[in-house]
Design a protein around this motif. Structure first.
Motif, PDB file in Angstrom:
ATOM      1  N   MET A  99       0.831  -1.206   0.000  1.00  0.00           N
ATOM      2  CA  MET A  99       0.000   0.000   0.000  1.00  0.00           C
ATOM      3  C   MET A  99       0.866   1.256   0.000  1.00  0.00           C
ATOM      4  O   MET A  99       0.592   2.225  -0.709  1.00  0.00           O
ATOM      5  N   PHE A 100       1.933   1.225   0.793  1.00  0.00           N
ATOM      6  CA  PHE A 100       2.832   2.376   0.868  1.00  0.00           C
ATOM      7  C   PHE A 100       3.529   2.621  -0.467  1.00  0.00           C
ATOM      8  O   PHE A 100       3.568   3.753  -0.965  1.00  0.00           O
ATOM      9  N   GLU A 101       4.065   1.568  -1.060  1.00  0.00           N
ATOM     10  CA  GLU A 101       4.777   1.718  -2.331  1.00  0.00           C
ATOM     11  C   GLU A 101       3.843   2.177  -3.446  1.00  0.00           C
ATOM     12  O   GLU A 101       4.205   3.001  -4.285  1.00  0.00           O
ATOM     13  N   PHE A 102       2.608   1.658  -3.463  1.00  0.00           N
ATOM     14  CA  PHE A 102       1.633   2.112  -4.456  1.00  0.00           C
ATOM     15  C   PHE A 102       1.324   3.591  -4.247  1.00  0.00           C
ATOM     16  O   PHE A 102       1.259   4.366  -5.212  1.00  0.00           O
ATOM     17  N   SER A 103       1.134   4.003  -2.996  1.00  0.00           N
ATOM     18  CA  SER A 103       0.822   5.406  -2.703  1.00  0.00           C
ATOM     19  C   SER A 103       1.935   6.326  -3.175  1.00  0.00           C
ATOM     20  O   SER A 103       1.670   7.383  -3.772  1.00  0.00           O
ATOM     21  N   LEU A 109       3.325   9.689  -9.994  1.00  0.00           N
ATOM     22  CA  LEU A 109       2.645   9.683 -11.289  1.00  0.00           C
ATOM     23  C   LEU A 109       1.823  10.952 -11.479  1.00  0.00           C
ATOM     24  O   LEU A 109       1.886  11.606 -12.525  1.00  0.00           O
ATOM     25  N   LEU A 110       1.054  11.320 -10.448  1.00  0.00           N
ATOM     26  CA  LEU A 110       0.232  12.533 -10.540  1.00  0.00           C
ATOM     27  C   LEU A 110       1.095  13.779 -10.687  1.00  0.00           C
ATOM     28  O   LEU A 110       0.776  14.680 -11.472  1.00  0.00           O
ATOM     29  N   GLU A 111       2.194  13.851  -9.945  1.00  0.00           N
ATOM     30  CA  GLU A 111       3.086  15.005 -10.052  1.00  0.00           C
ATOM     31  C   GLU A 111       3.708  15.088 -11.447  1.00  0.00           C
ATOM     32  O   GLU A 111       3.829  16.167 -12.015  1.00  0.00           O
ATOM     33  N   LYS A 112       4.083  13.940 -11.997  1.00  0.00           N
ATOM     34  CA  LYS A 112       4.677  13.899 -13.336  1.00  0.00           C
ATOM     35  C   LYS A 112       3.674  14.378 -14.374  1.00  0.00           C
ATOM     36  O   LYS A 112       3.996  15.181 -15.260  1.00  0.00           O
ATOM     37  N   GLU A 113       2.423  13.911 -14.262  1.00  0.00           N
ATOM     38  CA  GLU A 113       1.393  14.315 -15.230  1.00  0.00           C
ATOM     39  C   GLU A 113       1.052  15.793 -15.096  1.00  0.00           C
ATOM     40  O   GLU A 113       0.802  16.464 -16.095  1.00  0.00           O
ATOM     41  N   ARG A 114       1.038  16.314 -13.869  1.00  0.00           N
ATOM     42  CA  ARG A 114       0.792  17.742 -13.676  1.00  0.00           C
ATOM     43  C   ARG A 114       1.914  18.561 -14.309  1.00  0.00           C
ATOM     44  O   ARG A 114       1.663  19.592 -14.939  1.00  0.00           O
TER      45      ARG A 114
END
Length: 122
Positions: A99-103, A109-114
């Motif tokens: 769960m931690f690694e996925f988070s 991923l979100l930061e990269k896409e932003r």
């Protein structure tokens, strides 16, 4: 509890040792040594000795994390989730590590896409 004299403590230690089975006596003599063996030592509290790499206990980590959040930002459910995740990570439970690694991956991923969207011309 009252203090016990050295003589009385040694007498009690000897009585406990002699009341043990020969097999248990042999174990103490071979593994620990009679002199180092203390049948009356206080047990260690596992919560107090369990620390992470930063030498913080789960209680310290959870308190520090929750204090960094605004009070409106979390509920009882939120804080119990933080505690559960913290304990799972401290115990090196694979479920919580996943769960931690996925988070972390998802945040990245979100930061990269932003960043990609911000860099594109409209």
């Amino acid at each position: 509890m009252h203090e016990v004299s050295k003589e009385e403590a040694e007498s009690r230690k000897k009585a406990v040792f002699e009341s043990m089975s020969p097999r248990r006596q042999k174990y103490i003599l071979n593994r620990v040594g009679y002199e180092k063996w203390d049948p009356f030592q206080e047990p260690k509290d596992p919560i107090d000795i369990r620390r992470d790499q930063s030498q913080r206990t789960t209680q310290m980590l959870v308190r520090e994390f929750l204090q960094s959040r605004t009070f409106e930002g979390y509920s009882n459910s939120y804080s119990s989730g933080v505690l559960e995740l913290c304990l799972g990570l401290m115990n090196d439970d694979e479920r919580f590590r996943g769960m931690f690694e996925f988070s972390c991956w998802y945040r990245d991923l979100l930061e990269k896409e932003r960043a990609e969207k911000a860099g594109k011309p409209k």
